[in-house]
Design a protein around this motif. Sequence first.
Motif, mmCIF file in Angstrom:
data_model
loop_
_atom_site.group_PDB
_atom_site.id
_atom_site.type_symbol
_atom_site.label_atom_id
_atom_site.label_comp_id
_atom_site.label_asym_id
_atom_site.label_seq_id
_atom_site.Cartn_x
_atom_site.Cartn_y
_atom_site.Cartn_z
ATOM 1 N N PRO A 1 0.837 -1.199 0.000
ATOM 2 C CA PRO A 1 0.000 0.000 0.000
ATOM 3 C C PRO A 1 0.876 1.255 0.000
ATOM 4 C CG PRO A 1 0.115 -0.919 2.213
ATOM 5 C CD PRO A 1 0.908 -1.840 1.322
ATOM 6 N N VAL B 1 -0.678 -0.849 -4.348
ATOM 7 C CA VAL B 1 -2.042 -0.326 -4.195
ATOM 8 C C VAL B 1 -1.949 1.135 -3.784
ATOM 9 C CG1 VAL B 1 -4.300 -0.686 -3.176
ATOM 10 C CG2 VAL B 1 -2.732 -2.624 -3.412
ATOM 11 N N VAL C 1 -2.807 -0.983 -8.548
ATOM 12 C CA VAL C 1 -4.244 -0.967 -8.287
ATOM 13 C C VAL C 1 -4.562 0.307 -7.515
ATOM 14 C CG1 VAL C 1 -6.117 -2.136 -7.067
ATOM 15 C CG2 VAL C 1 -4.368 -3.487 -8.240
ATOM 16 N N SER D 1 -7.256 2.429 -4.985
ATOM 17 C CA SER D 1 -8.325 2.177 -4.019
ATOM 18 C C SER D 1 -8.531 3.425 -3.181
ATOM 19 C CB SER D 1 -7.970 0.985 -3.123
ATOM 20 O OG SER D 1 -7.174 1.383 -2.033
ATOM 21 N N GLN E 1 -6.547 -0.484 1.402
ATOM 22 C CA GLN E 1 -5.637 -0.706 0.286
ATOM 23 C C GLN E 1 -5.118 -2.141 0.257
ATOM 24 O OE1 GLN E 1 -3.934 3.601 1.199
ATOM 25 N NE2 GLN E 1 -2.652 2.600 -0.302
ATOM 26 N N GLY F 1 -5.551 -4.965 -2.677
ATOM 27 C CA GLY F 1 -4.439 -5.700 -3.273
ATOM 28 C C GLY F 1 -4.640 -7.203 -3.181
#
Length: 398
Positions: free
Chosen positions: A162, A187, A207, A209, A216, A220
Amino acid sequence: MQSWLGSEWNYQAQQGEDLGARLIYAIQAAFAAGMERVVAIGTDCPQLDAAKLEQAFRALYQRDLVLGPATDGGYYLIGLSQFVPQLFKTIAWSSELVLQQTVQIAKSLNLTVADLDMLSDVDRPEDLAIWWAVQQASQSQPEAELKPILPDQRPFLSVIIPVLNEANRIQTALRSLQEEDVEVIVVDGGSQDDSVARAKALGVKVVSSAQGRAVQMNAGAKAARGEVLLFLHADTSLPAGFVSLVRQTLAQPEIIAGAFELQIAGSEPGLRWIEWAVKWRSRLLQLPYGDQALFLMAETFRQLGGFIELPIMEDFELVRRLQRYGKIAIAPAAVMTSGRRWQTLGVWRTTLINQLIIAAYFLGVSPARLAHWYRGVGKASPNIEKIGVEPVNSDLEI
């Protein structure tokens, strides 16, 4: 030089009559600009690569000085965790005495020293054979990259990171993941810097979020295809051979999850006490925290429902739930995590704050209120913005 190498680099003219004076000027300027560790290298050592530079910076987390000795009696690299101009004075530059004299000065100043492998410079025509051999080797063995995993392959390990405004640190974390059978997922929680671009430049999956470490990491995990999930902070690097260590740890009887020992960047004696306390807490109480890179089977994580999406203490809660179903083991190697919060707020003040947070949590204070207080402590520090700490995404220690 900008037209040759590009404008993204910081170019500075050398100043000083000899090499020592030029090094003093350059290193002092780097520390004055806010750098915590500074490495100076020569341009005539073809065996010097990114891996050795990373080794040098890692050494400076524990040592005052790192030296890369050259076969001609000098050094191809010198790194410092503090500005020490004496190391560059009264040196017989361009002689076989440079390294010896530097080490003697370091000893007289009681500096701790780390040594890298001895390499060769290219100073004379006969040294060109060294350059040629390195060039040939680099052509036959290109620099390691994060290897993509084919769509029909299921990786053994998914590493989930994250991030929130971690552009200055994310690439260091990603480079420590260059092992086969590893899927890396970054993420992003809405970074305003180059975190995403730098992650994509290394070929990893990114990704997006909502912001919040638990949110996060769950995002993931949802995107991950690995048999095992490992949750890594962006300011933390995994040890060499981490894939084998994860396999061995989870293969032990009754083990449901694992984590690593903790090593904190910085030379303050108090940090060594923190590491010692974390070691015993993790092993005796089976209570590692998020900074230690928690890992577990993906199926186990999903059966538990993932992280409870709390604004703080999400790693603590996950570990407590795991303890109901099995043992949590500590792998015999350490991750290296940034000491930025301890260095900004002070080792003992940070530890006291963390213990108060844990105590308040056990007494029933809501995580939202705890997170608000934790963020407030971070904002109270005048240096918090300089080091990029995001208190809402921070973990407690010991």
